[in-house]
Design an enzyme around this catalytic site. Sequence first.
Site: not given
Ligand code: DGY
Length: 327
Positions: A238, A267, A286
């Site tokens: 993240r 984002e 992402h």
């Molecule tokens: C998640 O699953 O947390 C991702 O960031 C998207 O795959």
Amino acid sequence: MSKPSVYVTRRVPKEAIDIIKEECEYRIWDSNDPVPRDVLLREIAEVDGVFTLLTEKVDEEFLQAAKNLKIVANMAVGYDNIDVDACTRHGVMVTNTPGVLTETTADLAFALLMATARRLPESDRFLRSGKWVTWEPMLLTGQDVYGSTLGIIGMGRIGTAVARRSQGFGMKVLYYDYRRNEEVERELGAEYCSLDEVLKRSDFVTIHLPLTSETYHLIGARELGLMKPTAVLINTSRGPIVDEQALYQALLEKKIWASGLDVFEEEPVPVDNPLLKLDNVVLLPHIGSASIVTRTRMATTAATNLVAGVTERCPSNLVNPSPCKHS
Ligand code: DGY
């Protein structure tokens, strides 16, 4: 008896809808763009369950608007878009999609590491722009991956899958986590270190932690200052775990060598984000879990959780077990 009603906040693979429509009445925001907040709050007013993506903020306002809600089924392993404590207070179950995306995300993290180390996107841009006039000894030279030291911050499922991949590249693995992972130590000879030590000793540092109040800006100017000037930072977890402004400065001043990022503080990345001007950063939108099979599995897992939650069954992958009153 009438079927439970659910709302799906985005166009998702048909396989997920097939699971939902079998047992539920459903409405969907059938678009690739996020549902506007006012539409979302209206749509959830009477529903028993909601299928969400990481773009939907599930907060007190959301929970106040959804009077009959039993479950929020998030199509992601991360659930920092959801105020889990508030859901628990409201008696709402929260589920995520762990496991199904582990290997795909680890593949991407490793691909990003390789692409950043060997300057692949920059080399591609160089060739396409007609700048390639001759073979030069030091043209677009990067960092060796084979035999280097990999620092993993967060040795959970995905961190472990990345560590396993590193064995094919003869890498020494150091790791930091809040808890030790003795299995990885035994299996791969990974060495448990403090965060500072991982940062100081690694050639590549890759982050695999959830975003929480403890991990927010875990990597800032001080931590980047500990890294080698030849080191590479990879983030596929993240964005807000890294202080992006501090990272930009470190890359600009060549305090670290390069960075590969799949996640950002904001984002989608705004076009005026200064990182876009740097050559020593590889930027992805992402896509960590973005293989056809994995995204379909994430959607069907979330759909299965959703249906279980609205039909008096305890869903798998509960992140707040207490509100599940079904046996
Ligand atoms: C998640 O699953 O947390 C991702 O960031 C998207 O795959």
